[in-house]
Enzyme design. Structure first.
Site, PDB file in Angstrom:
ATOM      1  N   CYS A   2       0.838  -1.196   0.000  1.00 18.08           N
ATOM      2  CA  CYS A   2       0.000   0.000   0.000  1.00 18.08           C
ATOM      3  C   CYS A   2       0.875   1.250   0.000  1.00 18.08           C
ATOM      4  O   CYS A   2       2.022   1.227   0.415  1.00 18.08           O
ATOM      5  CB  CYS A   2      -0.897   0.002   1.230  1.00 18.08           C
ATOM      6  SG  CYS A   2      -1.851  -1.504   1.466  1.00 18.08           S
ATOM      7  N   LYS A 605       4.699  -4.287  -5.548  1.00 18.40           N
ATOM      8  CA  LYS A 605       6.129  -4.119  -5.774  1.00 18.40           C
ATOM      9  C   LYS A 605       6.932  -4.393  -4.518  1.00 18.40           C
ATOM     10  O   LYS A 605       7.906  -5.128  -4.543  1.00 18.40           O
ATOM     11  CB  LYS A 605       6.411  -2.695  -6.275  1.00 18.40           C
ATOM     12  CG  LYS A 605       7.886  -2.408  -6.528  1.00 18.40           C
ATOM     13  CD  LYS A 605       8.421  -3.239  -7.664  1.00 18.40           C
ATOM     14  CE  LYS A 605       9.880  -2.974  -7.939  1.00 18.40           C
ATOM     15  NZ  LYS A 605      10.445  -3.919  -8.912  1.00 18.40           N
TER      16      LYS A 605
END
Length: 610
Positions: A2, A605
């Site tokens: 997030c 990621k």
């Protein structure tokens, strides 16, 4: 995972928050939201599932005006992908919270707060934080005291930012297990989960330490450590490029980053090699004091970084004369393991914040390792700060979720580490010098590998309608086959598995038919003839073969065997060079299939939660 952005300023902050979220899209997310406190001291928010652009469009229809605000991109953990579960979360229209991490005791806290009369509107663990802080503020009468009291009750990981209509110029932030950085401005201050979000507004940053709580307004930043003591944290000027988040001439970040690999490796090598070996200071001050005594290396990593570690095991054991174990971080940290005498703990992480790898590093400090070394791409990260030694890969910002240049620079660093340990373990000077020369040639060899793009784009057409694929490799090319399979499944959603070629008879051969493409990463050493035998086994069963081979290996193609000739290179750097064609194959297959190359579904990621 997030993304968090917060700002307190004299100017309107909505644009700053949205631009910050846009620059954090690479981290992966499924919903987004913004909250501000307006001029009338009312809490206003907009949340949307989907992309940041959809949130921006909604705000243009219903403007949010305020000089203080917080914003978030969510990657679902607790609760589905719904607007109700998107952040920021609120309590009593006074408190607003954004949060990265996982609160493990949220169910018990939820029950306690419901008993106090709080009503929950989402399934998330984050809403618990909002109500808990509101409850504590009623007791303590101050936002900072309320946050300090609340976080002491939380179990798990959090990076959280809080604002309160009763204190309309303050942001209170807290971190434990999830990174946060404060951006220092003039008459304004900011906070984010990644400095990239704030580069348009500041280059001055404070990296919060584990357990820190900070009270931020427009002109002041007060920081308290885990013991509650007021502390000063260093202000660091970032040298990250402002446009690091741009694609330039490329269609996708992933393609841009594949093409950047020659320069990324060249930068990683610069100033770190002598004519005959690697310089000890490449790994930090006083590195020689640790490296000269190392007899064993324990590598801990996740995902692509784990594959880099597996390649390093071949190098370390065959050239540096040390034993080496490689383990997935989420397994290492939850089992009792034997620590060899004079053992070096090596962590590998692009971000330096990977939750399981960071936890493994912290665990290792209790286990008697000689020292710890991290191979990382972010100099300000927790792993760099908490390790005894660090090797920074100089890959530059990597935006695409599927790692490319971070992986090849990690491999470059690990080969240099092999030299760094090997020179103290009897590695012949002639062999050290040969590795140095191979490393010096590596950027040019990577340029040659990238030049295969057109040929690979044509090859990718064969994979567009396939549902499964098999990757084979031998020796130090086996982990590269694993990495190739991971890349293909990550971004094209084609099921892909990798096996050591010698294992073909032990199960995978049963899968071979005309619908199962088999990709072979061929070594140019004494294992080549063994691998050719494996190729014949597949051909005899009607399999479609694609062999990535050294142009000197003399593989001959036919209707069932397609050969891609890779530039000839020294055997020691072959795993790095052969990575590039496999990355290009995955990219072009995904392009043909129309998937989201840079932000593949369900992936993030930087995996900062367990």
């Amino acid at each position: 995972m997030c993304g968090i952005v917060g700002a307190t300023s004299e100017r309107r902050v909505t644009g700053i928050l949205l631009e910050g979220l846009k620059r954090l899209e690479y981290r992966g997310y499924d919903s987004a939201g913004v909250a501000v406190i307006d001029a009338d001291n009312h809490l206003k928010s907009v949340r949307r599932t989907g992309k940041v652009q959809e949130l921006k469009d909604a705000i243009e229809q219903n403007p949010l005006d305020g000089t203080i605000g917080i914003a978030h991109t969510r990657w679902a953990t607790h609760g589905g992908v719904t607007e109700a579960n998107a952040h920021p979360h609120r309590s009593e229209d006074e408190i607003a919270v954004v949060h990265n991490g996982i609160i493990e005791n949220h169910e018990r806290l939820r029950e306690e707060l419901q008993a106090e009369g709080y009503v929950f509107n989402s399934q998330t663990d984050t809403e618990v934080i909002a109500h808990l802080i509101h409850h504590e503020r009623k007791t303590h009468g101050d936002l900072l005291a309320a946050v300090k009291s609340a976080v002491r009750q939380l179990e798990g990981a959090y990076g959280t930012v809080v604002m309160d209509t009763q204190y309309p110029e303050r942001l209170v932030v807290a971190r434990s297990g999830s990174p946060l950085v404060i951006g220092v401005g003039i008459g304004e201050n900011f906070v984010a989960s990644d400095q990239l979000a704030l580069l348009p507004v500041t280059r001055q940053f404070i990296y919060l330490e584990e357990g820190d709580v900070a009270d931020i307004n427009r002109t002041e930043i007060d920081i308290y450590d885990s013991e509650g003591n007021a502390v000063e944290r260093e202000v660091v000027e970032s040298d990250v490029s402002y446009d690091a988040g741009g694609k330039g001439q490329y269609r996708h970040f992933m393609l841009k980053e594949i093409y950047e690999q020659p320069i990324a490796v060249r930068n990683t090598l610069e100033g770190r090699l002598s004519e005959i070996s690697v310089l000890d200071n490449a790994f930090g001050e006083n590195a020689a004091d640790i490296l000269k005594d190392i007899e064993h290396v324990q590598i801990v990593a996740c995902g692509t970084s784990y594959h880099a570690g597996m390649v390093a095991r071949y190098w370390l054991e065959s050239m540096a004369n040390v034993s080496c174990n490689v383990e997935i971080a989420s397994e290492f940290r939850y089992r009792k393991s034997y620590v060899h005498p004079n053992s070096l703990l090596v962590t590998i992480s692009q971000s330096g914040e990977t939750a399981d790898t960071l936890a493994a590093l912290r665990l290792s400090k209790k286990l008697g390792y000689k020292g710890s070394l991290t191979i990382c791409n972010v100099g300000s990260s927790s792993m760099v700060r908490e390790s005894d030694l660090a090797f920074l890969t100089r890959a530059g910002a990597e935006i695409g979720v599927a790692s490319t240049k971070a992986f090849t620079t990690q491999l470059t660093g690990l080969l240099m580490l092999t030299l760094g340990i090997g020179k103290y373990r009897g590695m012949p000077e002639q062999q050290q010098e040969a590795v140095v020369h191979a490393l010096q040639a590596l950027p040019t060899k990577l340029e040659e590998a990238v030049s295969l793009a057109d040929e690979i784009e044509e090859l990718a057409q064969d994979f567009a309608n396939k549902e499964h694929s098999l990757f084979l490799g031998r020796g130090n090319q086996y982990p590269i086959a694993m990495e190739g399979a991971l890349k293909l499944k990550e971004i094209s959603y084609i099921h892909a598995e990798a096996y050591a070629a010698g294992e073909l008879k032990h199960g995978p051969l049963a899968l071979i038919d005309e619908e199962m493409p088999v990709i072979v990463v061929a070594p140019n050493n004494d294992l080549l003839e063994k691998l050719k035998s494996n190729v014949e086994e597949v051909r005899a069963r009607g399999g479609l073969m694609y062999v990535f081979a050294d142009k000197n290996a003399r593989f001959k193609g036919d209707d069932s065997l397609t050969v891609l000739n890779v530039c000839h290179c020294d055997e020691v750097i072959a795993p790095i060079v052969y990575t590039v064609p496999l990355q290009l194959l995955s990219y072009y297959v995904a392009l043909i299939k129309g998937t989201d190359v840079d932000q593949p579904r369900n992936l993030a990621k930087s995996v900062t939660v367990e």
